[in-house]
Write a protein that holds these residues in place. Structure first.
Motif, mmCIF file in Angstrom:
data_model
loop_
_atom_site.group_PDB
_atom_site.id
_atom_site.type_symbol
_atom_site.label_atom_id
_atom_site.label_comp_id
_atom_site.label_asym_id
_atom_site.label_seq_id
_atom_site.Cartn_x
_atom_site.Cartn_y
_atom_site.Cartn_z
ATOM 1 N N LYS A 265 79.853 -28.755 -33.834
ATOM 2 C CA LYS A 265 80.320 -30.093 -34.172
ATOM 3 C C LYS A 265 80.692 -30.812 -32.887
ATOM 4 C CE LYS A 265 83.642 -32.519 -37.134
ATOM 5 N NZ LYS A 265 84.798 -32.351 -38.050
ATOM 6 N N ASP A 266 80.173 -32.066 -32.746
ATOM 7 C CA ASP A 266 80.504 -32.818 -31.535
ATOM 8 C C ASP A 266 81.616 -33.823 -31.823
ATOM 9 O OD1 ASP A 266 79.350 -34.978 -32.833
ATOM 10 O OD2 ASP A 266 77.438 -34.815 -31.770
ATOM 11 N N GLU A 267 82.001 -34.595 -30.797
ATOM 12 C CA GLU A 267 83.124 -35.517 -30.923
ATOM 13 C C GLU A 267 82.834 -36.660 -31.876
ATOM 14 O OE1 GLU A 267 84.054 -36.762 -27.009
ATOM 15 O OE2 GLU A 267 84.913 -34.830 -26.395
ATOM 16 N N GLN A 268 81.558 -36.963 -32.082
ATOM 17 C CA GLN A 268 81.193 -38.029 -33.025
ATOM 18 C C GLN A 268 81.139 -37.524 -34.467
ATOM 19 O OE1 GLN A 268 79.380 -37.560 -30.047
ATOM 20 N NE2 GLN A 268 80.761 -39.125 -29.177
ATOM 21 N N GLY A 269 81.380 -36.249 -34.655
ATOM 22 C CA GLY A 269 81.369 -35.690 -35.995
ATOM 23 C C GLY A 269 80.016 -35.172 -36.439
ATOM 24 N N ASN A 270 79.008 -35.242 -35.559
ATOM 25 C CA ASN A 270 77.690 -34.706 -35.889
ATOM 26 C C ASN A 270 77.743 -33.184 -35.926
ATOM 27 O OD1 ASN A 270 76.480 -37.330 -35.868
ATOM 28 N ND2 ASN A 270 76.503 -37.232 -33.620
ATOM 29 N N MET A 271 77.018 -32.601 -36.888
ATOM 30 C CA MET A 271 77.070 -31.155 -37.057
ATOM 31 C C MET A 271 75.669 -30.553 -36.984
ATOM 32 S SD MET A 271 79.835 -30.790 -40.190
ATOM 33 C CE MET A 271 79.501 -29.043 -40.347
ATOM 34 N N ARG A 272 75.636 -29.333 -36.486
ATOM 35 C CA ARG A 272 74.414 -28.528 -36.460
ATOM 36 C C ARG A 272 74.740 -27.142 -36.995
ATOM 37 N NH1 ARG A 272 70.182 -30.084 -33.289
ATOM 38 N NH2 ARG A 272 69.706 -27.946 -32.655
ATOM 39 N N VAL A 273 73.810 -26.589 -37.781
ATOM 40 C CA VAL A 273 73.981 -25.246 -38.337
ATOM 41 C C VAL A 273 72.753 -24.430 -37.974
ATOM 42 C CG1 VAL A 273 74.233 -23.870 -40.419
ATOM 43 C CG2 VAL A 273 75.431 -26.063 -40.225
ATOM 44 N N ALA A 274 72.963 -23.305 -37.278
ATOM 45 C CA ALA A 274 71.866 -22.415 -36.863
ATOM 46 C C ALA A 274 70.792 -23.192 -36.105
ATOM 47 C CB ALA A 274 71.267 -21.695 -38.060
ATOM 48 N N GLY A 275 71.232 -24.166 -35.316
ATOM 49 C CA GLY A 275 70.290 -24.932 -34.496
ATOM 50 C C GLY A 275 69.676 -26.118 -35.182
ATOM 51 N N GLY A 276 69.952 -26.323 -36.461
ATOM 52 C CA GLY A 276 69.374 -27.447 -37.200
ATOM 53 C C GLY A 276 70.436 -28.470 -37.555
ATOM 54 N N ASN A 277 70.053 -29.739 -37.552
ATOM 55 C CA ASN A 277 71.002 -30.804 -37.862
ATOM 56 C C ASN A 277 71.431 -30.761 -39.324
ATOM 57 O OD1 ASN A 277 70.863 -31.880 -35.251
ATOM 58 N ND2 ASN A 277 69.052 -33.092 -35.769
#
Length: 770
Positions: A265-277
């Motif tokens: 999870k980045d500061e903008q709230g974007n998330m990735r799981v197992a390398g996928g968005n």
């Protein structure tokens, strides 16, 4: 007086306090009663016994549906109505944050283990319209003393269980089906506080190859067990992990499968799981939450092998046979590289030879060349424990597509076509075949079934060496074609004789080499030994292959016919071993020239027509030709027999027949024979020079050559020595003929003249007087 004033002030104070209290007690309930838009809502709250509870809320936010929202859903449950209330007071300006999760007063207990079921806020980026759950907010911030009301246009739907939520999403049906196949549908419907990382249909189809998906949905190779690993790797069940549950950075989340899955999870709230968005966060359910991801997460415990790929490619019977015969090491991802040629289940034949369908090394399509030989894992005693080969063919084919012809290259192994595209897996590659490959047949069977090789097969049979050829191991047969044998002419007739068995045997064994020589192994000239013990040289020149010995050279016209005991190459000429002498006498015996030989014997010329050192050419009339002459007279007169025999012997070899060639005979210097090509024909005649006769031309029939270049020609007529040097007699015959013709012509003219005179007289004709 003073007392009255004090009483009056007390009353004013009480009235003032009552006024203040009455203002403070204008609650959410009061606002709902005052606004006719909420009459249906009030009734629903009354039926669910929530209306009187509202006044006890110290702070609350109500998403209030207007009357029209209840038209399609008049019956409300208590739980559904509680889902419209937030625990805390949230103003309108705070609701303009997309993805905001709010805690409602709907308590799900152990299902979520949170303060209450959450409702999600979504803001349309282009219109700035705010939705809470499935309701659009039409009015913000109706303030009450104990909370805030936001007006919405629909009754909120409470989340349902996780599996029902999954199946309601069109893009999650494949993942839902996989969960159901592993009997996880009931688990997701009834268990508590579960988090799902769900890949979409497109993601699964794009990242899991078709044969991988097919494998996971079947029992072959443990596909369903691996599907269990894979699906559970996308599930977490310790607590509900909403997007706001994660801190910035990386988090290793335990899974039901056992291995942790990485969440970023980045500061903008974007998330990735197992390398996928994560493309959609916080899809709410009554017992958990779903995050939609763009990656197929694969646990370390799940790894694909050639075995599993074959199962997915519908070669399950091939796999079962591999396992049955203990050959799993070929398909279980060893360090070695293999090319697997697997027939489909509907094409697999019971005669399947497993090792012949496994090639040593990994052959990509770009590695394959037309007529290329590839080594299989099949080793047999017949090949001296060497690998049996298979032949590759690249066949150009045309497919019709929308009225347009498209050329493609079909890969074939031993003539069996490849279905679809080859599939790589680790060190291996798989080609699916349209049928089962049959290992090369025994050489005797190949000879008997191939028209081009029928003569070689026939000679082996009549010479009784079938078993010897059949039992020979690791050999190369350089087999002359049937056309090559036909070029031998009269030699073929000789080979059919019982007394020719030794000679024929030497010829046949001279065409079998005691080593296996494939065309790709032939480069520079190399000497090999045949089964007859004689050496032959094999070499390549300008991409053509030649076989030669001391006297003969033959070109390979067809290469690499695979056999169970080696390989066969087809020659365009027969090569005789150097020790074999095909003599004039053998050729004459082959055509059964009995009368000719008797006359030669009477002339004391037998040695001359048996095996002379000089390359003589014999003209041997057929037995039928002698029926027109007095053979008894010839046999009784040695002088006449000698003249006759010598007229049929040419003291030289005829390398080539040419029209008009004159050749000498042993009879005399004047006894010259002339070779003439028949007008409009493809054959040659031979006649005595100086003798004019249309009848005395002898047609040259089949021929055969001897070891030193001599030859025997069969002819259909007997040449007569009395026709030699008879030019004067012939001339006189012509003069007499002309005289006789003149006499007859004059007689005819006079006869016609006198006949006309007689006719006129008898019919009364008279001369006209002048």
């Amino acid at each position: 007086m003073l007392l009255n004033i004090r009483i009056l002030l007390l009353l004013l104070l009480i009235l003032s306090l009552l006024s203040i209290f009455s203002v403070a007690k204008k609650t959410i309930t009061d606002l709902l009663y005052e606004d006719k838009r909420f009459s249906n809502l009030v009734r629903a709250l009354q039926r669910t016994r929530i209306l009187h509870e509202i006044n006890r809320y110290e702070s609350a936010t109500l998403f209030a549906p207007v009357n029209e929202a209840f038209e399609d859903d008049p019956l409300m449950t208590r739980e559904r109505m509680l889902y419209h209330f937030l625990i805390e007071e949230i103003k309108g300006e705070e609701l303009r944050k997309n993805g905001l999760l709010l805690n409602t007063r709907l308590n799900m207990g152990e299902k979520l283990n949170t303060l209450g079921q959450k409702v999600k806020v979504e803001v349309e980026s282009d219109s700035n319209i705010v939705y809470v759950g499935n309701g659009k907010i039409t009015e913000f911030d109706k303030k009450a003393d104990n909370g805030i009301i936001h007006v919405i246009n629909g009754v909120l739907d409470t989340p349902v269980d996780l599996y029902t939520t999954l199946t309601s999403m069109d893009q999650l049906t494949v993942f839902s089906d996989y969960l159901r196949m592993r009997k996880l549908d009931d688990y997701l419907s009834n268990e508590n506080h579960i988090t799902i990382f769900a890949p979409t249909n497109d993601v699964i189809k794009n990242q899991l190859k078709y044969h991988e998906r097919e494998y996971l949905m079947g029992e072959c190779g443990g596909g369903l067990d691996d599907l269990d690993l894979w699906t559970k790797y996308h599930l977490h069940n310790d607590r509900v992990l909403y997007s706001d549950s994660f801190e910035n950075g990386n988090t290793n989340v335990p899974t039901v499968q056992g291995e942790p899955i990485k969440v970023e999870k980045d500061e903008q709230g974007n998330m990735r799981v197992a390398g996928g968005n994560v493309t959609f966060k916080d899809l709410l359910a009554e017992n958990g939450v779903i995050h939609v991801i763009t990656n197929v997460a694969i646990p370390k415990a799940l790894h694909f092998t050639t075995h599993k790929y074959l199962c997915g490619l519908k070669a399950t019977k091939f796999v079962a046979s591999i396992i049955k015969h203990g050959l799993q090491h070929y398909i279980e991802g060893s360090n070695a590289s293999y090319t697997i040629l697997a027939p489909r289940d509907d094409s697999l034949d019971e005669s399947l030879t497993l090792r012949y369908h496994i090639l040593e090394g990994k052959y990509l399509p770009s590695d394959l060349k037309d007529e290329m030989l590839v080594k299989s894992e099949l080793k047999t005693e017949e090949l001296r424990n060497h690998r049996q080969r298979a032949i590759v063919n690249l066949v150009q084919k045309w497919d019709n597509n929308d009225n347009e012809s498209i050329q493609r290259t079909e890969i074939q192994f031993n003539g069996i076509g490849v279905v679809g595209e080859p599939v790589e897996i680790g060190n291996d590659i798989i080609y699916i075949l349209s049928n089962t490959m049959t290992p090369p047949q025994p050489i005797i069977k190949i000879l008997s079934n191939d028209k081009q090789l029928a003569s070689m097969g026939t000679y082996i049979i009549i010479n009784n060496i079938v078993q010897k050829v059949r039992s020979a191991k690791g050999i190369t047969m350089i087999a002359p074609s049937s056309e090559a044998f036909s070029q031998l002419g009269l030699i073929n007739a000789y080979f059919l004789l019982h007394e020719a068995k030794v000679d024929l045997n030497s010829v046949l064994l001279h065409h079998i080499i005691n080593e296996t020589i494939y065309s790709e192994d032939i480069t520079d000239e190399k000497t090999y030994y045949t089964m007859g013990g004689d050496p032959v040289k094999v070499y390549k020149k300008d991409n053509d292959i030649f076989v030669s010995n001391a006297n003969y050279t033959s070109k390979v016209s067809r290469k690499d016919v695979l056999t169970s005991t080696g390989v066969l190459h087809v020659l365009d000429k027969v090569i005789f071993p150097p020790t074999l002498h095909i003599t004039l006498g053998k050729l004459l015996k082959g055509i059964n020239a009995q009368t000719f030989l008797e006359i030669v014997k009477a002339a004391n010329l037998t040695d001359l027509v048996q095996d002379p050192l000089e390359p003589y050419t014999i003209l041997a009339p057929t037995e039928g030709a002698f029926e027109k002459i007095n053979v008894t007279k010839l046999l009784a007169d040695p002088e006449l027999a000698s003249r006759w025999a010598r007229l049929h012997i040419i003291p030289k070899k005829l390398d080539e027949l040419k029209n008009g060639d004159e050749v000498p005979t042993l009879l005399s210097n004047d006894a010259i024979l002339v070779i003439k090509k028949e007008l409009g024909g493809s054959y040659y005649n031979i006649e005595i020079k100086g003798y004019w006769s249309f009848k005395e031309k002898a047609k040259l029939l089949s021929s055969g050559r001897t070891w030193n270049g001599g030859a025997v020609y069969e002819i259909d007529k007997v040449l007569l020595p009395e026709h030699v040097q008879q030019i004067g007699r012939t001339f006189s015959d012509i003069i007499i003929g002309f005289v006789l013709f003149g006499f007859l012509a004059m007689s005819g003219i006079y006869s016609w003249h006198f006949w006309n005179i007689w006719k006129r007289e008898n019919q009364g004709y008279r001369e006209i007087e002048s």
